[in-house]
Design a protein around this motif. Structure first.
Motif, short mmCIF file in Angstrom:
data_model
loop_
_atom_site.label_atom_id
_atom_site.label_comp_id
_atom_site.label_asym_id
_atom_site.label_seq_id
_atom_site.Cartn_x
_atom_site.Cartn_y
_atom_site.Cartn_z
N PRO A 297 28.53 -30.85 22.05
CA PRO A 297 28.24 -29.69 21.20
C PRO A 297 26.95 -29.86 20.41
O PRO A 297 26.53 -30.97 20.10
N SER A 298 26.36 -28.73 20.10
CA SER A 298 25.12 -28.77 19.32
C SER A 298 24.99 -27.53 18.46
O SER A 298 25.54 -26.47 18.76
N LYS A 299 24.25 -27.71 17.37
CA LYS A 299 23.85 -26.57 16.54
C LYS A 299 22.52 -26.07 17.10
O LYS A 299 21.60 -26.86 17.30
N THR A 300 22.42 -24.78 17.35
CA THR A 300 21.19 -24.24 17.94
C THR A 300 20.72 -23.03 17.15
O THR A 300 21.50 -22.29 16.56
N PRO A 348 26.71 -19.98 16.99
CA PRO A 348 27.84 -20.84 16.63
C PRO A 348 27.67 -22.20 17.29
O PRO A 348 27.00 -22.33 18.32
N VAL A 349 28.28 -23.22 16.71
CA VAL A 349 28.27 -24.54 17.35
C VAL A 349 28.99 -24.42 18.69
O VAL A 349 30.14 -23.99 18.76
N LEU A 350 28.28 -24.77 19.77
CA LEU A 350 28.81 -24.60 21.11
C LEU A 350 28.55 -25.83 21.97
O LEU A 350 27.60 -26.59 21.72
N GLY A 406 11.72 -41.15 26.05
CA GLY A 406 10.72 -40.22 25.53
C GLY A 406 11.34 -38.95 25.00
O GLY A 406 10.64 -38.12 24.42
N GLY A 407 12.64 -38.75 25.21
CA GLY A 407 13.32 -37.56 24.73
C GLY A 407 14.05 -37.82 23.43
O GLY A 407 14.58 -38.91 23.21
N ALA A 408 14.07 -36.82 22.56
CA ALA A 408 14.63 -36.99 21.22
C ALA A 408 16.13 -37.26 21.27
O ALA A 408 16.86 -36.69 22.07
N HIS A 409 16.57 -38.14 20.38
CA HIS A 409 17.97 -38.55 20.32
C HIS A 409 18.81 -37.59 19.50
O HIS A 409 19.97 -37.34 19.81
N VAL A 410 18.25 -37.03 18.44
CA VAL A 410 19.02 -36.23 17.49
C VAL A 410 18.90 -34.73 17.77
O VAL A 410 19.88 -33.99 17.66
N GLY A 411 17.72 -34.26 18.13
CA GLY A 411 17.56 -32.84 18.38
C GLY A 411 16.13 -32.49 18.73
O GLY A 411 15.20 -33.16 18.29
N VAL A 433 12.01 -21.93 23.33
CA VAL A 433 12.40 -20.90 22.37
C VAL A 433 13.56 -21.35 21.49
O VAL A 433 13.67 -20.93 20.34
N ILE A 434 14.42 -22.21 22.00
CA ILE A 434 15.66 -22.56 21.30
C ILE A 434 15.63 -24.01 20.86
O ILE A 434 15.36 -24.91 21.65
N TYR A 435 15.93 -24.24 19.59
CA TYR A 435 16.05 -25.59 19.04
C TYR A 435 17.51 -26.02 19.11
O TYR A 435 18.42 -25.24 18.82
N GLU A 436 17.73 -27.27 19.47
CA GLU A 436 19.08 -27.80 19.66
C GLU A 436 19.23 -29.10 18.87
O GLU A 436 18.45 -30.03 19.04
N GLU A 437 20.23 -29.15 18.01
CA GLU A 437 20.53 -30.36 17.23
C GLU A 437 21.90 -30.86 17.64
O GLU A 437 22.90 -30.17 17.49
N PHE A 438 21.95 -32.07 18.19
CA PHE A 438 23.18 -32.61 18.75
C PHE A 438 24.15 -33.03 17.64
O PHE A 438 23.75 -33.58 16.61
N ILE A 439 25.43 -32.79 17.88
CA ILE A 439 26.46 -33.07 16.88
C ILE A 439 26.94 -34.52 16.96
O ILE A 439 27.06 -35.21 15.94
N ASN A 440 27.22 -34.99 18.17
CA ASN A 440 27.86 -36.30 18.34
C ASN A 440 26.85 -37.45 18.37
O ASN A 440 26.84 -38.26 19.30
N VAL A 441 26.00 -37.50 17.38
CA VAL A 441 25.03 -38.61 17.29
C VAL A 441 24.95 -39.07 15.84
O VAL A 441 25.27 -38.33 14.92
N SER A 442 24.50 -40.30 15.65
CA SER A 442 24.25 -40.79 14.30
C SER A 442 22.88 -40.31 13.85
O SER A 442 22.05 -39.88 14.66
N ASP A 443 22.64 -40.38 12.57
CA ASP A 443 21.35 -39.93 12.03
C ASP A 443 20.28 -41.02 12.05
O ASP A 443 19.17 -40.82 11.59
N GLY A 444 20.60 -42.18 12.59
CA GLY A 444 19.67 -43.30 12.52
C GLY A 444 18.43 -43.16 13.36
O GLY A 444 17.44 -43.84 13.12
N ASN A 445 18.46 -42.29 14.36
CA ASN A 445 17.33 -42.17 15.28
C ASN A 445 16.50 -40.92 15.05
O ASN A 445 15.84 -40.45 15.97
N VAL A 446 16.51 -40.36 13.86
CA VAL A 446 15.78 -39.12 13.61
C VAL A 446 14.30 -39.32 13.94
O VAL A 446 13.65 -40.25 13.46
#
Length: 487
Positions: A297-300, A348-350, A406-411, A433-446
């Motif tokens: 799931p992610s917040k988008t 919605p979170v999907l 090379g791809g982002a861990h958090v979003g 066009v769409i930003y995606e922030e992953f839910i099931n990750v820690s914040d340590g890799n921002v």
């Protein structure tokens, strides 16, 4: 030895006003359409960068010089899915010329080394200068015209390695031959002149394949290798742009439906040169490895409910500009992104993988693979491939080996890709066009990629030994585990 080989192509000049207008249009597109342009830089700072470049424009500028300026601006966004490149016909014309540096290189500690045997410059030699351009700060300079997600330092390095001749051309010009100063492995400093190569051959063959990529599995999109002595299967996935049916068919061939068992105990998944593509393949892989459907799931959110700056759009999600393409994209945005906030529209979170349900998706219906899984990653592991590394890395039986992805861990902004053509240069601009922030990750890799459990970085000894250090390190890990678990 720099020459003007194509005065009517990338050296064609436009006026200061035309270049300024294209830079202004570029800023408006990013500002209005990009899913999250100011994740790592403020709007004010980015606009100031654009304005400073406009102020510094000469009275006339070549298309190649313009692309360098625009690439350096674009680099400020730290978004790996936001890409600028020459108009397609101009790019094809340019890379058909014999004007590019001909040798594959390996970057080790920001120094350049030859990664090729069939050359008068010996394999492993350190490049000191090319056409009087010192290589001392060359990696840092070329990194400015690449893209990466956040502050991940690995993707620019691997990007430069795979397209060194093209990046050198953009920054320092074309040449029909190159004066090169290099240092041999024995410490001797020598000067030599080498002939240029055609860009299309160079890029199509990934610089005729550097030594560590000469194995058959790197010459194909996907490949399977078995090491019977280690009860190990190596699954090489060099892209996700291939049909998911291939993977389903290949894995099924290694599975006995009657006994519900596989004919291997360890699985190595090599994602080191995989820059993403079709995310349906992640569904099948995850089912195969866990027995469950993928739930990530992610917040988008998006900054607009419809496609902006329509007059400059050339395609949407690979579909050429049309009323149907606009309608489909706008309907999608308005269907999901309904909640209006101060500067964006939230969905919605999907679990967006649910979008792949139905006839287009393949499902794995056998038993899950219960053995040990080793995932090989690098700076070229990007987009959907980086997603897979992140998702698998959370599993107890998975080990990540290599370097930061090379791809982002958090979003990151990556979904719904709109391509624009700037009015005067026809430079192509790719915008997510769409930003995606992953839910099931820690914040340590921002701001960073996914980190390996075992860091294995390139070094000169491995280069000289023509050694695939990451794979060999992984096979050593497997061989140390003599008690194979049952799957």
């Amino acid at each position: 030895m720099t020459v003007s080989l194509f005065a009517n192509n990338s050296n064609r000049t436009i006026t200061r006003q035309e270049a300024a207008n294209d830079l202004e249009v570029y800023f408006k597109i990013i500002d209005q359409q990009h899913g999250n342009p100011y994740q790592y830089i403020s709007r004010e700072a980015f606009q100031n960068f654009v304005n400073d470049q406009i102020e510094a424009l000469p009275e006339a500028i070549s298309l190649k010089q313009f692309e360098v300026i625009l690439s350096e601006l674009n680099n400020q966004l730290l978004c790996g899915h936001t890409v600028v490149k020459m108009e397609s016909k101009l790019l094809k014309s340019t890379i058909s010329q014999t004007q590019f540096f001909p040798l594959p290189i390996k970057i080790i500690n920001d120094q350049l080394f030859v990664d090729f045997e069939k050359s008068i410059i010996p394999h492993g030699a350190q490049l000191l200068s090319i056409n009087k351009v010192s290589t001392e700060n060359l990696v840092a300079e070329l990194s400015k015209i690449t893209v990466t997600d956040g502050f991940s330092p690995t993707k620019p390095l691997r990007e430069i390695e795979s397209k060194f001749g093209y990046y050198f051309f953009l920054k320092y010009g074309a040449a029909n031959r190159f004066d090169v100063q290099f240092k041999t492995a024995e410490g001797q400093i020598k000067d030599i002149q080498i002939e240029a190569t055609a860009g299309n051959s160079m890029l199509a063959n990934n610089y005729y394949r550097p030594i560590n990529l000469s194995h058959e599995r790197y010459n194909r999109f996907t490949h399977l290798d078995a090491i019977d002595s280690l009860q190990t299967l190596i699954l090489t996935l060099n892209t996700f742009r291939a049909n998911p049916d291939w993977f389903h068919e290949k894995v099924t061939s290694r599975y006995d439906e009657e006994t519900k068992e596989f004919d291997f105990e360890n699985l190595v998944i090599d994602l080191r040169i995989n820059e993403g593509g079709d995310r349906r393949l992640l569904n099948i892989l995850y089912q195969f490895l866990t027995g469950d459907k993928l739930n990530d799931p992610s917040k988008t959110y998006t900054r607009a409910q419809q496609i902006q700056m329509e007059e400059y759009v050339s395609s949407i999600n690979g579909r050429l500009k049309s009323d149907e393409a606009f309608s489909h994209a706008n309907d999608y945005l308005q269907k999901y992104f309904k909640t209006e906030k101060e500067d964006h529209f939230e969905a919605p979170v999907l679990n967006w993988y649910d979008e792949f349900e139905g006839g287009e998706a393949k499902n794995w219906n056998g038993a899950k693979f219960g053995g040990k899984i080793y995932v090989l990653i690098s700076g070229k592991t990007f987009s959907a491939a980086a997603d897979l590394a992140r998702i698998l890395g959370q599993m107890a039986n998975v080990v990540l080996v290599g370097e930061e992805t090379g791809g982002a861990h958090v979003g990151r902004a990556a979904n719904m890709i709109v391509n624009y053509s700037l009015p005067h240069t026809q430079t192509s601009l790719q915008v997510p066009v769409i930003y995606e922030e992953f839910i099931n990750v820690s914040d340590g890799n921002v701001g960073r990629g996914t980190f390996p459990d075992y860091l294995v970085q390139p070094n000169l000894d491995d280069l000289m030994a023509k050694k695939d250090a990451v794979l060999e390190y992984t096979l050593d890990l497997i061989s140390q585990n003599s008690n194979y678990g049952s799957n």
